[in-house]
Design an enzyme around this catalytic site. Structure first.
Site, PDB file in Angstrom:
ATOM      1  CE1 TYR A  44      -7.929  45.352  12.754  1.00 50.43           C
ATOM      2  CE2 TYR A  44      -7.057  46.707  14.595  1.00 50.43           C
ATOM      3  CZ  TYR A  44      -7.762  46.755  13.288  1.00 50.43           C
ATOM      4  OH  TYR A  44      -8.148  47.634  12.500  1.00 50.43           O
ATOM      5  CB  SER A  45      -0.807  44.638  15.655  1.00 50.38           C
ATOM      6  OG  SER A  45       0.254  45.501  16.097  1.00 50.38           O
ATOM      7  CB  SER A 101      -9.347  50.662  11.733  1.00 48.23           C
ATOM      8  OG  SER A 101      -8.423  50.847  12.762  1.00 48.23           O
ATOM      9  N   GLY A 151     -14.400  51.368  11.691  1.00 47.29           N
ATOM     10  CA  GLY A 151     -13.394  52.290  12.084  1.00 47.29           C
ATOM     11  C   GLY A 151     -14.072  52.690  13.456  1.00 47.29           C
TER      12      GLY A 151
END
Length: 383
Positions: free
Chosen positions: A193-194, A100, A338
Site C-alpha cells: 500500500y502506497s 483513503s 479511510g
C-alpha cells in the site's frame, strides 16, 4: 490508507501531518440517502449498541453510522458527543474527513478515462507523464497505470517522509518526496500500500483531461449520482462546511484528546482529501457496484483483486481502488475505508444492495478498537 494508521507523537498541532500518514486505514465503504435518525430505538438495535460500545468501551468521542437495506431504506445512528468543549449532540449523518475512501473516487475517474479510450490500463505512466517518475529503482517507463491503482508499482509511500508542518502541499511536492527514496520492489513483483500511487494517478488525470482532479471528480461522480454532502476541499480550506462532529487526536496513549477538526488536508490529495458523509459513501459504492459509474468491462477490472490481508485483514483483497472483504454472514462487501487526523471510517456495500458505513471521531491506534469498529460494520451489513 489503511495501510498504517500511524500514531501521532508530540503535542503540537503542526505535527499532525507527519504523524498521521494513514489516509486510508483500509476497510470498506458504501452508499445511500439518510432519513431520520433512529436513535429512539437504540435499546433494541444491534447497530446502536455497537456504536454505544465504541464510545463507552473504546473511548471514541462520537460514532456515526448509516445503514442501507436491500430495499433502499436507510437508517442513521449516532452515539457520543459531537463537541467535547460544548457537549453538543452528534450531527445526524454529519460530514467527516473520509481519508483513503478518496482512492476509490480517483480510481473511478481513471477507469472512466480508460472506457473513453484516453488512458490504457496496461500503458506505462511515461506515456502520459514522460520523464516525471524517476528515482532509485524507479522508472515510469516500467510502471503501468494498473499497477498504480492496485498498489503493485513498488513506489515508496511519500507519507512516511513528510515534515512536521501542517501546511499546504502541492501534489508534485508529494510525488517528489517519494521519489527521493528507493523503490520498495520492481513493478508487478509484489503488493504494498502506497499513497504515492494515487497522487500519481491524480496527476495522470489532470494531464489527460487538462482539468483539476477536484473538478473531474465533481462532474464525473459527485454531481451525476447526487452526492450532496461530498466535496474536495479547495487549496487552503482547513474547515468542514456542513454540520459535523469534531475530530480529535490523542498525542499519547493515555493523553488527553485535542481538537484537530481544522487541518489542511492537501497532504492527502488524490489519496485522501475528500469530505463526505456515511450516507453519501453508501450512495457512491452502491452506484458503483450497480454499474452507474463504470461500464461492465471497467467495473470488472476494478473488481479483479490481489491478496491484501497484511493491510486490510483476513480474507481482504485489493482491486483497483476498491477492497473486497468477507462478511460474517457470508459473501463479500466492497469498499475501501479511510483514516485521517481526527476521523476513521469503515464500511462496505454488497451486490444485493446492502450498504453501511461507520465513522468515529479519532484515529484508532488500538487493535481491539479496530476490531470493534469492524464488528459494528459487520453488524450493520449482516442484520
Amino acid at each position: 490508507m489503511r495501510a498504517q494508521t500511524r500514531q501521532f507523537q508530540g503535542g503540537r498541532r503542526r505535527r499532525a501531518v507527519s504523524a498521521v500518514v494513514a489516509v486510508t486505514v483500509g476497510v470498506l465503504t458504501l452508499g445511500a440517502l439518510a432519513p431520520p435518525s433512529v436513535s429512539a430505538a437504540a435499546g433494541a438495535d444491534a447497530v446502536q449498541r455497537a456504536l454505544n460500545g465504541l464510545v463507552r468501551d473504546d473511548g471514541m468521542p462520537a460514532a456515526l453510522a448509516s445503514v442501507q437495506a436491500r430495499d433502499g431504506r436507510t437508517r442513521t445512528y449516532t452515539a457520543g458527543v459531537g463537541d467535547l468543549a460544548t457537549g453538543s449532540k452528534v450531527p445526524v449523518d454529519g460530514q467527516v474527513r473520509i481519508g483513503s475512501n478518496t482512492k476509490a473516487f480517483t480510481a473511478v475517474v481513471v477507469l472512466q478515462l480508460v472506457a473513453e479510450g484516453r488512458i490504457g490500463l496496461d500503458t506505462t505512466v511515461d506515456t502520459y507523464l514522460p520523464g516525471l517518475v524517476r528515482g532509485e529503482g524507479i522508472d515510469g517507463s516500467r510502471i503501468k497505470v494498473r499497477q498504480l491503482l492496485q498498489h503493485t508499482s513498488g513506489l515508496p509511500d511519500y507519507s512516511r517522509y513528510l515534515g512536521e508542518d501542517a501546511r499546504y502541499y502541492d501534489p508534485r511536492e508529494l510525488l517528489d518526496t517519494a521519489l527521493r527514496h528507493p523503490a520498495d520492489f520492481d513493478p508487478g513483483k509484489s503488493w504494498k500500500y502506497s499513497n504515492t500511487n494515487y497522487v500519481l494517478a491524480g496527476l495522470l488525470v489532470q494531464k489527460v483531461t487538462g482539468r483539476p482532479l477536484a473538478q473531474e471528480m465533481d462532474r464525473r461522480i459527485i454531481k451525476p449520482i447526487g452526492l450532496r454532502h461530498t466535496y474536495f476541499p479547495a487549496p487552503g480550506d482547513a474547515s468542514i462546511r456542513e454540520p459535523h462532529p469534531h475530530g480529535y487526536l490523542r498525542d499519547a496513549p493515555d493523553g488527553p484528546l485535542r481538537d484537530i477538526t481544522e487541518i489542511d488536508p492537501s497532504w492527502g490529495w488524490a489519496a485522501g482529501q475528500l469530505i463526505s458523509t456515511n450516507s453519501d459513501l453508501n450512495r457512491f459504492f452502491t452506484a458503483l457496484l450497480g454499474g452507474r459509474l463504470l461500464p461492465p468491462a471497467q467495473l470488472a477490472e476494478m473488481r479483479t483483486t490481489v491478496p491484501a490481508e497484511a493491510t486490510f485483514g483476513p480474507g481482504a483483497r485489493y482491486g483497483l481502488g476498491i477492497v473486497s472483504r468477507p462478511l460474517p454472514c457470508g459473501g463479500l462487501s466492497w469498499g475501501h475505508g479511510g483514516s485521517f487526523p481526527g476521523y476513521e471510517t469503515r464500511g462496505g456495500a454488497t451486490d444485493d444492495g446492502r450498504a453501511a458505513h461507520v465513522a468515529v471521531t479519532t484515529q484508532l491506534t488500538d487493535e481491539a478498537a479496530r476490531r470493534n469498529l469492524e464488528h459494528a460494520v459487520g453488524t450493520a451489513l449482516c442484520p
